[in-house]
Write an enzyme that holds these catalytic residues in place. Sequence first.
Site, short mmCIF file in Angstrom:
data_model
loop_
_atom_site.label_atom_id
_atom_site.label_comp_id
_atom_site.label_asym_id
_atom_site.label_seq_id
_atom_site.Cartn_x
_atom_site.Cartn_y
_atom_site.Cartn_z
N ASP A 1 0.84 -1.20 0.00
CA ASP A 1 0.00 0.00 0.00
C ASP A 1 0.88 1.25 0.00
O ASP A 1 0.57 2.23 0.64
CB ASP A 1 -0.92 0.00 1.22
CG ASP A 1 -2.01 1.07 1.14
OD1 ASP A 1 -2.43 1.40 0.02
OD2 ASP A 1 -2.42 1.58 2.19
N ASP B 1 3.38 2.26 8.32
CA ASP B 1 2.16 1.51 8.01
C ASP B 1 2.47 0.26 7.18
O ASP B 1 2.11 0.16 6.00
CB ASP B 1 1.14 2.38 7.27
CG ASP B 1 0.60 3.52 8.12
OD1 ASP B 1 0.69 3.40 9.36
OD2 ASP B 1 0.12 4.51 7.57
#
Length: 214
Positions: free
Chosen positions: A142, A159
Amino acid sequence: LLDGGGGGRFYSGGGVNDSEVEEVAVKVFKTSVLTFRDRDDYVSGDHRFRRGYSRHTRNMVQLWAEKEYRNLKRLHAAALPSPRPVRLKQHVIIMELVGDKGQPAPKLKDVGLGEAEAERLWDDCFSFMRRMWHDCRLVHGDLSEYNLLLHRGRLVVIDVGQAVEPDHPLALRFLLRDAAVTSAFFARAARRQTPPLQDLFALLVNPAFFARAA
């Protein structure tokens, strides 16, 4: 509260007694169904988490926190620029705060880049994706300007809960998407055309290319 986006909330705090980290960020993962309902693909195909895997929301949140913690440890072991993980407890991760004087470094999306700086940082980003694939055996999954920080002139990735290993059934698709999203962002910032995606992908996964170039 440092940030409340994505799948968790970030808080700042002082160092942990048994750690060399002086300032920490505490990530508390959200437990809402809406936040985690689209993350099954990242976990169900990961052999590291097949045993004991459950789609129950609370179990999924704890599993996601464990996944991010283990991925951060792998990045840190390979000396890739990422927050140093300190401790995991249920759905809470304590990690190094990337920033200065208690303030987090800005996300790349919030930084105005000059053309030369954008080119330099694109080289860093591409190198990071390659090293993550070859050295850490991971795909971010991502990667974008929303989860890259700019700290003291260099990129730091955050993340990584969704990061998967190369044998994940969707790993190559995730890697291709990471390359497409990041190359497009830096091309816009550098005011140039996006390089051919198939060429980027070949350079990312081919371990012999840079050996020949050296």
